[in-house]
Write a protein that holds these residues in place. Sequence first.
Motif, PDB file in Angstrom:
ATOM      1  N   THR B  68       0.721  -1.111   0.026  1.00  0.00           N
ATOM      2  CA  THR B  68       0.002   0.035  -0.162  1.00  0.00           C
ATOM      3  C   THR B  68       0.798   1.173  -0.081  1.00  0.00           C
ATOM      4  O   THR B  68       2.066   1.353   0.638  1.00  0.00           O
ATOM      5  N   LYS B  69       0.436   2.243  -0.509  1.00  0.00           N
ATOM      6  CA  LYS B  69       0.903   3.612  -0.484  1.00  0.00           C
ATOM      7  C   LYS B  69      -0.007   4.750  -0.448  1.00  0.00           C
ATOM      8  O   LYS B  69      -0.963   4.579  -1.173  1.00  0.00           O
ATOM      9  N   ASP B  70       0.020   5.632   0.558  1.00  0.00           N
ATOM     10  CA  ASP B  70      -0.908   6.589   0.809  1.00  0.00           C
ATOM     11  C   ASP B  70      -0.211   7.850   0.853  1.00  0.00           C
ATOM     12  O   ASP B  70       0.878   7.973   1.564  1.00  0.00           O
ATOM     13  N   SER B  84       3.234   7.332   2.925  1.00  0.00           N
ATOM     14  CA  SER B  84       3.250   6.301   4.047  1.00  0.00           C
ATOM     15  C   SER B  84       3.101   4.894   3.224  1.00  0.00           C
ATOM     16  O   SER B  84       2.213   4.685   2.495  1.00  0.00           O
ATOM     17  N   THR B  86       3.455   0.468   3.050  1.00  0.00           N
ATOM     18  CA  THR B  86       3.460  -0.856   3.531  1.00  0.00           C
ATOM     19  C   THR B  86       3.886  -1.766   2.568  1.00  0.00           C
ATOM     20  O   THR B  86       3.620  -1.552   1.438  1.00  0.00           O
ATOM     21  N   SER B 101       7.035  -1.057   7.397  1.00  0.00           N
ATOM     22  CA  SER B 101       6.011   0.198   7.134  1.00  0.00           C
ATOM     23  C   SER B 101       7.267   1.274   6.975  1.00  0.00           C
ATOM     24  O   SER B 101       8.334   1.177   7.743  1.00  0.00           O
TER      25      SER B 101
END
Lengths: 125, 125
Positions: B68-70, B84, B86, B101
């Motif tokens: 995931t990337k936010d 951020s 993971t 992370s």
Amino acid sequence: MSADIDAVAGQFVDYYYRSFDADRNSLAALYRDSSMLTFEGAQVLGTAAIVEKLVSLPFQKVQHKVTTKDAQPSSPSVASLLVSVTGLLVVDDSPNPLQFSQTFHLIPDGGSYYVFNDIFRLNYA
Amino acid sequence: MSADIDAVAGQFVDYYYRSFDADRNSLAALYRDSSMLTFEGAQVLGTAAIVEKLVSLPFQKVQHKVTTKDAQPSSPSVASLLVSVTGLLVVDDSPNPLQFSQTFHLIPDGGSYYVFNDIFRLNYA
């Protein structure tokens, strides 16, 4: 990277998760109308929408167990700080806690701090 | 919270881990002397020390797989952003990838960005 930063971050993290686990509505005091939350990829803007999102999460009882917390100053000019947390989430007394990671960007405001950025993810193996 | 932010974050994340996995020395271009890295709790300041830390990590071969990337803008006034991530870390072809992370704070600088904050943690179950 100072003792001060670590102390502020530690106090914030303790307060945040204690409040979250006791009464999610009380988290409203930590956000502002410019605050952003990205929760499992869903983007929410502003105190009211953020608290609504957190309160609507589908569990009755929740407990955050913090495993690691790291903090850094996020600006050379302002006393803002970045706090990164990893830990376990125990939901409704489930025997299988979920791993999570969460990043907060805290901005100083009248002797205290508010959350400008908040990014939350569950970490699946 | 815009397509632009997501595009910049996506490009950065792809570039960062491709560079990390190919030649950790090449990451020097992404840091400055004011940059901070907290790697598994160890605090390092400045490009030279950060690259030395990354290069000295005890594996020969590594592959980051982003799960995931936010991203969020980190300031109302500057085009800085918080990213951020993971994912999974495959070290020396181990069949057991490690969960990680990582949070980056990117500051605009002459048409590009550098990493001001970098916080990395492995997530153990």
